[in-house]
Design an enzyme around this catalytic site. Structure first.
Site: not given
Ligand code: IPE
Ligand code: IPE
Ligand code: MG
Length: 235
Positions: A12-13, A61, A57, A10, A27, A182, A121
């Site tokens: 990346n955004g 997005r 889920e 989690d 990403h 999650s 692995l």
């Molecule tokens: C959890 O991250 C899912 C993945 C890393 C693939 P999210 O960013 O989707 O989780 P929430 O929405 O904050 O619970």
């Molecule tokens: C995790 O990063 C990747 C996925 C869930 C696909 P996010 O896209 O959730 O990044 P944040 O949480 O918005 O920083």
């Molecule tokens: Mg996230």
């Protein structure tokens, strides 16, 4: 050393936002970090790694973001598989492939096939994975197979999950600071140790992995028993 480490990738955004870049750039950096983390864990002797890449889920997005994630996977699956194959990694997909583009489904099947004899692995990639979806998928198949109530136990149930044949995760690491599962590995996480860090996934490096492994070594795993009793049973 854990036999199975599962990672919720989690942040990346937020990594991209910190640099005033589009989320997609985060990403892409996230995908690039997979090699570093998998190689580091292979060097440390961890035999099974699971990465949570896209949840059931995540379809909620905006369409543009979902499409970006799908096209990144489509572009990256071949080059990433080639590198992982050279490193002796066997790739396994966890999740429901059926809603994915048929081209992507074929690419996933090909990546699994190319790497199926590797034994350094096992890398499970959870993509369109949800813990509840996995449990329902298992229950439907158990019913369809005519398994009777008395035949069903935890071992049988586990063989109907996407993780069939894998040990449960000893350690679950979540990057990006949130403290929740999650919908990840709900059945398998029953006795996992949990480590969360505010480090964002694209920045997760050897140093933070070693901190997670050190934290794991300090944990006292009792599995419901008392300390002395558990160690006696193990001996
Ligand atoms: C959890 O991250 C899912 C993945 C890393 C693939 P999210 O960013 O989707 O989780 P929430 O929405 O904050 O619970
Ligand atoms: C995790 O990063 C990747 C996925 C869930 C696909 P996010 O896209 O959730 O990044 P944040 O949480 O918005 O920083
Ligand atoms: Mg996230």
């Amino acid at each position: 050393m854990p036999r199975h480490i599962a990672i919720i990738m989690d942040g990346n955004g937020r990594w991209a936002a910190q640099r005033a870049l589009p989320r997609e750039a985060g990403h892409r950096r996230g995908v690039a970090n997979i090699q570093r983390v998998v190689r580091a864990l292979a060097e440390r002797g961890v035999p099974v790694v699971t990465l949570y890449a896209f949840s059931t889920e995540n379809w909620r997005r905006p369409t543009a973001e979902v499409e970006a994630l799908m096209s990144i996977l489509a572009e990256e699956i071949e080059p990433q598989t080639r590198e992982l194959h050279e490193a002796g990694v066997r790739l396994v997909h966890l999740g429901d492939p059926t809603p994915l583009d048929p081209v992507l489904q074929d690419a996933i099947a090909a990546a699994e096939d190319i790497t199926k004899n590797n034994d350094r692995l096992v890398l499970n990639v959870a993509f369109n994975y949800g813990g509840r979806d996995e449990i329902l998928h298992a229950v439907r198949k158990i019913i369809a197979d005519g398994v009777t109530p008395s035949e069903l136990d935890e071992g049988v149930f586990g063989r109907y999950l996407y993780t069939n044949g894998c040990p449960d995760p000893d350690l679950i690491i979540r990057t990006g600071g949130e403290q929740r599962l999650s919908n990840f590995l709900l059945w398998q996480a029953a006795y996992s140790e949990y480590y969360h860090t505010s480090v964002l996934w694209p920045d997760l490096d050897e140093g933070e992995l070693d901190r997670a492994l050190e934290a794991y070594r300090q944990r006292n795993r009792r599995f419901g028993a008392l300390d002395a009793q558990h160690h006696r049973d193990e001996a």
